[in-house]
Design a protein around this motif. Sequence first.
Motif, PDB file in Angstrom:
ATOM      1  N   LYS A 309       0.870  -1.066  -0.056  1.00 12.75           N
ATOM      2  CA  LYS A 309       0.123   0.161   0.037  1.00 12.75           C
ATOM      3  C   LYS A 309       1.019   1.197  -0.005  1.00 12.75           C
ATOM      4  O   LYS A 309       2.201   1.118   0.159  1.00 12.75           O
ATOM      5  CB  LYS A 309      -0.960   0.080   1.260  1.00 12.75           C
ATOM      6  CG  LYS A 309      -1.722  -1.209   1.361  1.00 12.75           C
ATOM      7  CD  LYS A 309      -2.877  -1.028   2.595  1.00 12.75           C
ATOM      8  CE  LYS A 309      -3.555  -2.440   2.638  1.00 12.75           C
ATOM      9  NZ  LYS A 309      -4.442  -2.403   4.077  1.00 12.75           N
ATOM     10  N   CYS A 345      -6.407   0.302  -0.818  1.00 13.80           N
ATOM     11  CA  CYS A 345      -6.118  -0.443  -2.040  1.00 13.80           C
ATOM     12  C   CYS A 345      -6.630   0.657  -3.489  1.00 13.80           C
ATOM     13  O   CYS A 345      -5.760   0.811  -4.310  1.00 13.80           O
ATOM     14  CB  CYS A 345      -6.747  -1.853  -2.350  1.00 13.80           C
ATOM     15  SG  CYS A 345      -5.919  -3.047  -3.756  1.00 13.80           S
ATOM     16  N   ALA A 346      -7.761   0.774  -3.399  1.00 13.35           N
ATOM     17  CA  ALA A 346      -8.074   1.934  -4.540  1.00 13.35           C
ATOM     18  C   ALA A 346      -7.363   3.232  -4.077  1.00 13.35           C
ATOM     19  O   ALA A 346      -6.774   3.625  -5.380  1.00 13.35           O
ATOM     20  CB  ALA A 346      -9.726   2.461  -3.985  1.00 13.35           C
ATOM     21  N   TRP A 349      -4.067   2.442  -6.245  1.00 14.15           N
ATOM     22  CA  TRP A 349      -4.406   2.343  -7.791  1.00 14.15           C
ATOM     23  C   TRP A 349      -4.544   3.767  -8.450  1.00 14.15           C
ATOM     24  O   TRP A 349      -3.930   3.969  -9.577  1.00 14.15           O
ATOM     25  CB  TRP A 349      -5.639   1.241  -7.957  1.00 14.15           C
ATOM     26  CG  TRP A 349      -5.168  -0.085  -7.840  1.00 14.15           C
ATOM     27  CD1 TRP A 349      -4.118  -0.468  -7.622  1.00 14.15           C
ATOM     28  CD2 TRP A 349      -6.040  -1.007  -7.583  1.00 14.15           C
ATOM     29  NE1 TRP A 349      -4.384  -1.914  -7.234  1.00 14.15           N
ATOM     30  CE2 TRP A 349      -5.630  -2.141  -7.302  1.00 14.15           C
ATOM     31  CE3 TRP A 349      -7.579  -1.224  -7.351  1.00 14.15           C
ATOM     32  CZ2 TRP A 349      -6.327  -3.558  -7.023  1.00 14.15           C
ATOM     33  CZ3 TRP A 349      -8.273  -2.361  -7.177  1.00 14.15           C
ATOM     34  CH2 TRP A 349      -7.578  -3.305  -6.940  1.00 14.15           C
ATOM     35  N   ARG A 350      -5.259   4.513  -7.821  1.00 15.41           N
ATOM     36  CA  ARG A 350      -5.380   5.835  -8.398  1.00 15.41           C
ATOM     37  C   ARG A 350      -4.475   6.578  -8.224  1.00 15.41           C
ATOM     38  O   ARG A 350      -3.999   7.422  -9.068  1.00 15.41           O
ATOM     39  CB  ARG A 350      -6.409   6.478  -7.320  1.00 15.41           C
ATOM     40  CG  ARG A 350      -7.962   6.069  -7.672  1.00 15.41           C
ATOM     41  CD  ARG A 350      -9.004   7.107  -7.223  1.00 15.41           C
ATOM     42  NE  ARG A 350     -10.390   6.699  -7.812  1.00 15.41           N
ATOM     43  CZ  ARG A 350     -11.278   6.005  -7.185  1.00 15.41           C
ATOM     44  NH1 ARG A 350     -10.984   5.804  -5.724  1.00 15.41           N
ATOM     45  NH2 ARG A 350     -12.399   5.700  -7.511  1.00 15.41           N
ATOM     46  N   ARG A 352      -1.488   5.717  -8.791  1.00 13.94           N
ATOM     47  CA  ARG A 352      -0.864   5.177 -10.014  1.00 13.94           C
ATOM     48  C   ARG A 352      -1.338   5.701 -11.270  1.00 13.94           C
ATOM     49  O   ARG A 352      -0.929   5.264 -12.457  1.00 13.94           O
ATOM     50  CB  ARG A 352      -0.667   3.539  -9.786  1.00 13.94           C
ATOM     51  CG  ARG A 352       0.303   3.350  -8.728  1.00 13.94           C
ATOM     52  CD  ARG A 352       0.292   1.500  -8.382  1.00 13.94           C
ATOM     53  NE  ARG A 352       0.664   0.777  -9.486  1.00 13.94           N
ATOM     54  CZ  ARG A 352       0.548  -0.248  -9.693  1.00 13.94           C
ATOM     55  NH1 ARG A 352      -0.330  -1.112  -8.816  1.00 13.94           N
ATOM     56  NH2 ARG A 352       1.001  -1.014 -10.979  1.00 13.94           N
ATOM     57  N   LEU A 354      -4.496   4.668 -12.468  1.00 17.53           N
ATOM     58  CA  LEU A 354      -5.349   3.371 -12.874  1.00 17.53           C
ATOM     59  C   LEU A 354      -6.539   3.833 -12.745  1.00 17.53           C
ATOM     60  O   LEU A 354      -7.331   4.387 -11.636  1.00 17.53           O
ATOM     61  CB  LEU A 354      -5.106   2.077 -12.312  1.00 17.53           C
ATOM     62  CG  LEU A 354      -3.575   1.642 -12.383  1.00 17.53           C
ATOM     63  CD1 LEU A 354      -3.252   0.573 -11.487  1.00 17.53           C
ATOM     64  CD2 LEU A 354      -3.340   1.582 -13.586  1.00 17.53           C
ATOM     65  N   LEU A 356     -10.523   2.790 -12.144  1.00 20.83           N
ATOM     66  CA  LEU A 356     -11.285   1.811 -11.278  1.00 20.83           C
ATOM     67  C   LEU A 356     -12.800   1.570 -11.798  1.00 20.83           C
ATOM     68  O   LEU A 356     -13.393   2.392 -12.286  1.00 20.83           O
ATOM     69  CB  LEU A 356     -11.636   2.425  -9.649  1.00 20.83           C
ATOM     70  CG  LEU A 356     -10.478   1.947  -8.751  1.00 20.83           C
ATOM     71  CD1 LEU A 356      -9.027   2.610  -9.349  1.00 20.83           C
ATOM     72  CD2 LEU A 356     -10.815   2.455  -7.363  1.00 20.83           C
ATOM     73  N   ASP A 382      -9.048  -0.461 -15.405  1.00 23.63           N
ATOM     74  CA  ASP A 382      -7.778  -0.970 -15.583  1.00 23.63           C
ATOM     75  C   ASP A 382      -7.988  -1.943 -14.223  1.00 23.63           C
ATOM     76  O   ASP A 382      -7.276  -2.972 -14.170  1.00 23.63           O
ATOM     77  CB  ASP A 382      -6.831  -0.094 -14.808  1.00 23.63           C
ATOM     78  CG  ASP A 382      -6.502   0.928 -15.902  1.00 23.63           C
ATOM     79  OD1 ASP A 382      -6.319   0.432 -17.119  1.00 23.63           O
ATOM     80  OD2 ASP A 382      -6.942   2.230 -15.920  1.00 23.63           O
ATOM     81  N   LYS A 383      -8.513  -1.626 -13.092  1.00 17.70           N
ATOM     82  CA  LYS A 383      -8.756  -2.504 -12.176  1.00 17.70           C
ATOM     83  C   LYS A 383     -10.337  -2.786 -11.585  1.00 17.70           C
ATOM     84  O   LYS A 383     -11.010  -1.719 -11.706  1.00 17.70           O
ATOM     85  CB  LYS A 383      -8.086  -1.835 -10.816  1.00 17.70           C
ATOM     86  CG  LYS A 383      -6.488  -1.676 -10.759  1.00 17.70           C
ATOM     87  CD  LYS A 383      -5.860  -3.039 -10.766  1.00 17.70           C
ATOM     88  CE  LYS A 383      -4.416  -3.067 -10.897  1.00 17.70           C
ATOM     89  NZ  LYS A 383      -3.773  -4.633 -10.856  1.00 17.70           N
ATOM     90  N   ASP A 421     -10.089  -8.025  -9.751  1.00 21.24           N
ATOM     91  CA  ASP A 421      -8.669  -7.542  -8.892  1.00 21.24           C
ATOM     92  C   ASP A 421      -9.011  -7.606  -7.423  1.00 21.24           C
ATOM     93  O   ASP A 421      -8.277  -7.418  -6.616  1.00 21.24           O
ATOM     94  CB  ASP A 421      -8.372  -6.072  -9.474  1.00 21.24           C
ATOM     95  CG  ASP A 421      -8.010  -6.262 -10.937  1.00 21.24           C
ATOM     96  OD1 ASP A 421      -6.803  -6.688 -11.310  1.00 21.24           O
ATOM     97  OD2 ASP A 421      -8.869  -5.644 -11.784  1.00 21.24           O
TER      98      ASP A 421
END
Length: 487
Positions: A309, A345-346, A349-350, A352, A354, A356, A382-383, A421
């Motif tokens: 994380k 986790c979200a 990803w954000r 990075r 990505l 959702l 992406d996820k 994911d």
Amino acid sequence: MSDVAPLLLCIEKLEKGRVLCIGDVMLDRFVYGNVERISPEAPIPVFQKLSEVVMLGGAGNVARNIAGLGGKTHFISVVGNDQAGRDLTTQIGSLENLDARLITDASRKTSIKTRYIASGQQMMRADDETISPIDENIRKMVLDAAALGLEDFSALVLADYGKGVLSAGIAGELIQIARLKGIPVIVDPQGSNYDNYMGATLVTPNRKELADAIGLPADSTEEVVSAAAQIARQSGIDAVLATRSHDGMTLVRNAHNYKHFQTNAKEVFDVSGAGDTVVACIATAVSAGISIEDAVALANAAAGIVVGKVGTAVAYVEDLTAYLQQQERATGEAKILNLASALDCASVWRNRGLKLGFTNGCFDLLHPGHLAVLNQAKAACDKLIVGLNSDASTKRLKGDERPIQTASARAAVLASLEIVDLVVIFKEDTPATLVEALRPEVFVKGSDYSLEQIPEAKVVQGYGGEIVLAKLAHGHSTSATIARIVD
């Protein structure tokens, strides 16, 4: 029984943990942005700020992790009479299972550590803090609060960051008070003089701290064991846990009694706060009556979770359970999380960049119709996060004979799909609460629904998300499958 099974049983005991946590609290700021050019003024990158997150840091993150694991904790620290101190008070007040005695010292600054992050990498860290022992009046207040707190708690954590709360012999006094009451003491140490922690049950130096303490290399397992055994012997410490980054952890009682734990991390985004998680998990477990060895094994798994994380993250008890269950099934990365963990986790990803996506359903007896929707959902993002109705909500929606499979079984099947994911189980009839919290950029539903029939549509449209109606693969349904089996 597998090696994982006893640890799963240990997790059930964590909620019994009661830990007193004392140490240097700080405010961790994570500033996210982009670096696309070099400054014309000097050979340095130009950082364009995009967003900022503020979190509990230092000893505060240890306390936060204890609470996240289900244990009850009382936190004692010192803050300045400033905005950062007030922000810390607000953050602590929002956490369950955590109460605090934050002593205000107007002569000190509240520690702030600001990290600048671009493309998933720290570019720089800026610290604003006071580094000096607390004065005699504040010292007495800390010791009095600790003595009172130890009456109700079964483990003591000292999180020493060298800012002054545990300096000038305070750590030693606290250890003596606790050990006289038969209470184990877990120390996250600072500096090279481990006599400051004489009598501790366990200290947790990292590889560099271990080498600095004895003035010799601590790279190989043999060197680590030798160094840790020397510290334990010279400073009267029961055991030393050397944390060794990608090389795992080594628990040492003496030169002939040690155990190595291989790292559990699959992918490392940020090591900020991983040591806090280790100390918190061990203390919570030990206070719940779990052995040191099993406590370290749990902590090793928890550390593997948090380094995946961003920021001073927390390993929640649900994270540990899902991780170990999936490890037992040898299905790879843990994907079944609670909402709090899913939000962490979200956020990763954000940050990075990505996109959702989200879809939901009961998924009772997975069939080609389900797969068609899932594949289209994955193609739009992406996820892909899948909201899964709990057993109770499935029964309300589908009838008393459903579900055919339990929520854990349905979640395991979904998690085994490469296109999925993350799986989050929800208790309500609709996933509106999940959608409001996660705010996926894309929300996917089968085309047998119209926008007016989708309860979550207003939520998604309210924050500017996109709604995709997936084409159905006709001729497939769980109800029809069950009917054919009955016939």
